[in-house]
Each structure stands twice: as structure tokens, then as C-alpha cells.
Design a protein around this motif. Structure first.
Motif, PDB file in Angstrom:
ATOM      1  N   PHE A 111      49.404 -18.724  15.968  1.00  0.00           N
ATOM      2  CA  PHE A 111      50.050 -18.092  16.619  1.00  0.00           C
ATOM      3  C   PHE A 111      49.735 -16.517  16.660  1.00  0.00           C
ATOM      4  CE2 PHE A 111      53.585 -15.281  18.104  1.00  0.00           C
ATOM      5  CZ  PHE A 111      54.043 -16.104  19.121  1.00  0.00           C
ATOM      6  N   GLY A 112      49.241 -16.007  15.694  1.00  0.00           N
ATOM      7  CA  GLY A 112      48.937 -14.786  15.669  1.00  0.00           C
ATOM      8  C   GLY A 112      47.504 -14.287  16.689  1.00  0.00           C
ATOM      9  N   SER A 113      46.523 -15.373  16.480  1.00  0.00           N
ATOM     10  CA  SER A 113      45.468 -15.147  17.146  1.00  0.00           C
ATOM     11  C   SER A 113      45.732 -15.294  18.484  1.00  0.00           C
ATOM     12  CB  SER A 113      44.615 -16.308  16.778  1.00  0.00           C
ATOM     13  OG  SER A 113      44.911 -17.398  17.000  1.00  0.00           O
ATOM     14  N   ALA A 114      46.456 -16.032  19.161  1.00  0.00           N
ATOM     15  CA  ALA A 114      47.068 -16.153  20.523  1.00  0.00           C
ATOM     16  C   ALA A 114      47.460 -15.057  21.333  1.00  0.00           C
ATOM     17  CB  ALA A 114      47.758 -17.435  20.552  1.00  0.00           C
ATOM     18  N   MET A 115      48.395 -14.121  20.061  1.00  0.00           N
ATOM     19  CA  MET A 115      48.947 -13.083  20.661  1.00  0.00           C
ATOM     20  C   MET A 115      48.068 -11.734  20.360  1.00  0.00           C
ATOM     21  SD  MET A 115      51.527 -13.826  22.435  1.00  0.00           S
ATOM     22  CE  MET A 115      52.173 -12.342  22.841  1.00  0.00           C
ATOM     23  N   SER A 116      46.798 -11.995  19.783  1.00  0.00           N
ATOM     24  CA  SER A 116      46.155 -10.830  19.635  1.00  0.00           C
ATOM     25  C   SER A 116      44.507 -10.847  20.175  1.00  0.00           C
ATOM     26  CB  SER A 116      45.794 -10.387  18.131  1.00  0.00           C
ATOM     27  OG  SER A 116      45.338 -11.640  17.307  1.00  0.00           O
ATOM     28  N   GLY A 117      44.458 -11.702  21.288  1.00  0.00           N
ATOM     29  CA  GLY A 117      43.182 -12.043  22.007  1.00  0.00           C
ATOM     30  C   GLY A 117      43.469 -13.096  23.038  1.00  0.00           C
ATOM     31  N   GLY A 118      42.618 -13.030  23.677  1.00  0.00           N
ATOM     32  CA  GLY A 118      42.220 -14.044  25.073  1.00  0.00           C
ATOM     33  C   GLY A 118      43.131 -13.394  26.245  1.00  0.00           C
ATOM     34  N   THR A 119      43.411 -14.003  27.104  1.00  0.00           N
ATOM     35  CA  THR A 119      43.822 -13.368  28.476  1.00  0.00           C
ATOM     36  C   THR A 119      45.042 -14.458  29.210  1.00  0.00           C
ATOM     37  OG1 THR A 119      42.196 -14.794  29.742  1.00  0.00           O
ATOM     38  CG2 THR A 119      41.554 -12.628  29.003  1.00  0.00           C
ATOM     39  N   THR A 120      45.962 -13.999  29.950  1.00  0.00           N
ATOM     40  CA  THR A 120      46.893 -14.535  30.596  1.00  0.00           C
ATOM     41  C   THR A 120      47.082 -14.005  32.046  1.00  0.00           C
ATOM     42  OG1 THR A 120      48.405 -14.482  28.598  1.00  0.00           O
ATOM     43  CG2 THR A 120      49.455 -14.687  30.783  1.00  0.00           C
ATOM     44  N   ARG A 121      46.858 -15.298  32.757  1.00  0.00           N
ATOM     45  CA  ARG A 121      47.076 -15.097  34.328  1.00  0.00           C
ATOM     46  C   ARG A 121      48.355 -14.926  34.657  1.00  0.00           C
ATOM     47  NH1 ARG A 121      42.927 -13.416  37.430  1.00  0.00           N
ATOM     48  NH2 ARG A 121      44.417 -14.551  39.153  1.00  0.00           N
ATOM     49  N   PHE A 122      48.671 -13.936  35.543  1.00  0.00           N
ATOM     50  CA  PHE A 122      49.892 -13.542  36.053  1.00  0.00           C
ATOM     51  C   PHE A 122      49.791 -13.577  37.694  1.00  0.00           C
ATOM     52  CE2 PHE A 122      48.342  -9.502  35.223  1.00  0.00           C
ATOM     53  CZ  PHE A 122      48.648  -8.696  36.523  1.00  0.00           C
ATOM     54  N   THR A 123      51.187 -14.038  38.176  1.00  0.00           N
ATOM     55  CA  THR A 123      51.179 -13.810  39.715  1.00  0.00           C
ATOM     56  C   THR A 123      51.766 -12.616  39.980  1.00  0.00           C
ATOM     57  OG1 THR A 123      53.276 -15.053  39.458  1.00  0.00           O
ATOM     58  CG2 THR A 123      51.517 -16.182  39.889  1.00  0.00           C
ATOM     59  N   SER A 124      52.561 -11.826  39.321  1.00  0.00           N
ATOM     60  CA  SER A 124      53.430 -10.600  39.562  1.00  0.00           C
ATOM     61  C   SER A 124      53.429  -9.914  38.471  1.00  0.00           C
ATOM     62  CB  SER A 124      54.458 -10.715  40.547  1.00  0.00           C
ATOM     63  OG  SER A 124      55.471 -11.412  39.520  1.00  0.00           O
ATOM     64  N   LEU A 125      53.373  -8.597  38.487  1.00  0.00           N
ATOM     65  CA  LEU A 125      53.474  -7.630  37.616  1.00  0.00           C
ATOM     66  C   LEU A 125      54.286  -6.413  37.866  1.00  0.00           C
ATOM     67  CD1 LEU A 125      53.640  -6.615  34.465  1.00  0.00           C
ATOM     68  CD2 LEU A 125      51.254  -5.427  34.929  1.00  0.00           C
ATOM     69  N   ASP A 126      55.649  -6.132  37.799  1.00  0.00           N
ATOM     70  CA  ASP A 126      56.112  -5.043  38.821  1.00  0.00           C
ATOM     71  C   ASP A 126      57.159  -4.077  37.821  1.00  0.00           C
ATOM     72  OD1 ASP A 126      56.180  -6.025  41.838  1.00  0.00           O
ATOM     73  OD2 ASP A 126      56.577  -7.835  40.450  1.00  0.00           O
ATOM     74  N   GLY A 127      57.474  -2.904  37.988  1.00  0.00           N
ATOM     75  CA  GLY A 127      58.153  -2.097  37.379  1.00  0.00           C
ATOM     76  C   GLY A 127      58.174  -0.584  37.829  1.00  0.00           C
ATOM     77  N   THR A 128      59.299   0.112  37.717  1.00  0.00           N
ATOM     78  CA  THR A 128      59.570   1.583  37.978  1.00  0.00           C
ATOM     79  C   THR A 128      59.133   2.258  36.818  1.00  0.00           C
ATOM     80  OG1 THR A 128      61.732   1.351  37.441  1.00  0.00           O
ATOM     81  CG2 THR A 128      61.057   1.077  39.833  1.00  0.00           C
ATOM     82  N   ILE A 129      58.737   3.740  37.196  1.00  0.00           N
ATOM     83  CA  ILE A 129      58.261   4.619  36.329  1.00  0.00           C
ATOM     84  C   ILE A 129      58.930   5.872  36.514  1.00  0.00           C
ATOM     85  CG2 ILE A 129      56.188   5.720  35.578  1.00  0.00           C
ATOM     86  CD1 ILE A 129      54.632   3.566  36.608  1.00  0.00           C
ATOM     87  N   ARG A 130      59.325   6.604  35.523  1.00  0.00           N
ATOM     88  CA  ARG A 130      59.710   7.878  35.464  1.00  0.00           C
ATOM     89  C   ARG A 130      58.911   8.852  34.380  1.00  0.00           C
ATOM     90  NH1 ARG A 130      64.302   8.824  38.309  1.00  0.00           N
ATOM     91  NH2 ARG A 130      64.636  11.046  37.256  1.00  0.00           N
ATOM     92  N   ILE A 131      58.778   9.934  34.750  1.00  0.00           N
ATOM     93  CA  ILE A 131      57.979  10.904  34.006  1.00  0.00           C
ATOM     94  C   ILE A 131      58.865  12.224  33.717  1.00  0.00           C
ATOM     95  CG2 ILE A 131      55.787  12.269  33.379  1.00  0.00           C
ATOM     96  CD1 ILE A 131      54.581  10.281  35.643  1.00  0.00           C
TER      97      ILE A 131
END
Length: 205
Positions: A111-131
Motif C-alpha cells: 500500500f505504501g508504494s502505491a501511495m508514494s509513486g505511480g500516477t492517477t488519471r482524473f476527470t476533474s480537479l476543482d477548487g477555490t483559492i484564497r491568499i
């Protein structure tokens, strides 16, 4: 007003620079359908490798040096990336291993190797940002991927070059499985990634 092309997409910039005293900048940046190509931070172990980016941000800063301007930076905006790849973890691999419950120990060891390497395809990545004073915050970053969904919130301190982002993931192919998390801390270009899968481990046992 400036307009042009950027990473196969379009960008627009409107703003004012007042240099009569302490230099001050107020402006708005808008990027449309740009090919991400590189991440927002060129991190060695966490990166948005590709995708189509829409981004708009209203910004203001003042100061007599680059560091002073970054330290005073304020703004708000949003980002949306479509049909992309995030580098640094592999949700599909986690999902596939979890389906094979007869090999629990094998899954836990890998599990650790899967979450510390490799790639993940995604259809959407959304968010708002405040500075606020150079500290970039988000409380609603959401990703929809092939094998799961993710949510993240936290901050990136630009003047201090430090970050603390907490992400939580749910595997959509295994509805009964609990969420697991990943915390990113330290320098934005070299974050320390710690994965918390205690609840998932208890679920398997």
C-alpha cells in the motif's frame, strides 16, 4: 490589459502598477484551456503531470522587493483541471489490491508504494483559492478519478516556503471501504508525504 497564448491555451491579464511610492500591483489573471504540462509546483514526488487548466485569480500586492510583494500578496480565485494525471500516487492500484482480500498482508505491504509513486488519471480537479499575506489556502479542492474521489484542504506559505495539505480519498469501486488520507508538509517543491491508512487496515483485518 495583456492577452495572449500560454501552453496551447489563452491568458488575459488586466491590472495597474502604481510605482509612485511603494510599488503596488492590483490585477486579475485568467487562463483558459491551457495544457498544464507542469505542476503548479515542480515537486519531485507530487505533480500534476497533464490536463486542461482553467484558472482565474484576483491579486494585489505591495512592497519594495520581490519578497515583500510575495509577503503582502492577497487574492482569491478558482482553478479547474479536466482530463489530467496526477503523479505521486496510484488510486487504481490501491483499489485493485483491495479487491483481493485473500492477500491482505500483501496489500498492506504494498500500500505504501502505491501511495508514494505511480500516477492517477482524473476527470476533474476543482477548487477555490484564497491568499492572505502570501499564504495560499484552499478548503474545497476536489478530485474525481477513475477509481476514487479525493478532497483536500490546507495552506501553502509562499514567504516561508512551507506547506500543510491534508487529503482524504475514497475508493468508488469499493463502497464499503473507509477513507484513507495523505498529509503533505514541508517545502512545496519537496513535500514530506505521510499516508494514514489505519482505518483501511482495520477494515481489511
Amino acid at each position: 490589459e495583456l492577452a495572449g497564448t500560454m501552453f496551447d491555451g489563452a491568458f488575459g491579464l488586466t491590472g495597474v502598477l502604481d510605482a509612485t511610492g511603494v510599488p503596488r500591483i492590483d490585477g486579475t489573471v485568467k487562463i483558459t484551456r491551457a495544457n498544464v504540462g507542469k505542476a503548479l509546483f515542480e515537486a519531485a514526488n507530487f505533480d500534476i503531470a497533464d490536463g486542461t487548466l482553467d484558472f482565474d485569480m484576483k491579486l494585489a500586492a505591495a512592497g519594495g522587493s520581490q519578497h515583500a510583494m510575495v509577503s503582502s500578496l492577497n487574492g482569491q480565485g478558482r482553478l479547474a483541471v479536466r482530463d489530467g494525471t496526477v503523479k505521486g500516487f496510484d488510486l487504481q492500484s490501491v483499489s485493485d489490491r483491495l479487491k483481493n482480500l485473500d492477500r491482505t498482508l500483501d496489500f498492506l505491504s504494498l500500500f505504501g508504494s502505491a501511495m508514494s509513486g505511480g500516477t492517477t488519471r482524473f476527470t476533474s480537479l476543482d477548487g477555490t483559492i484564497r491568499i492572505d499575506k502570501g499564504i495560499v489556502r484552499t478548503n474545497d479542492l476536489r478530485m474525481v478519478a477513475n477509481a476514487g474521489r479525493g478532497e483536500a484542504k490546507g495552506f501553502v506559505d509562499l514567504p516561508g516556503w512551507n506547506m500543510d495539505i491534508k487529503a482524504r480519498f475514497r475508493l468508488t469501486e469499493l463502497a464499503n471501504a473507509p477513507t484513507f488520507g495523505a498529509d503533505l508538509t514541508g517545502p512545496p517543491d519537496q513535500p514530506d508525504v505521510k499516508v494514514d491508512y489505519a482505518a483501511l487496515q482495520r477494515f481489511l483485518i
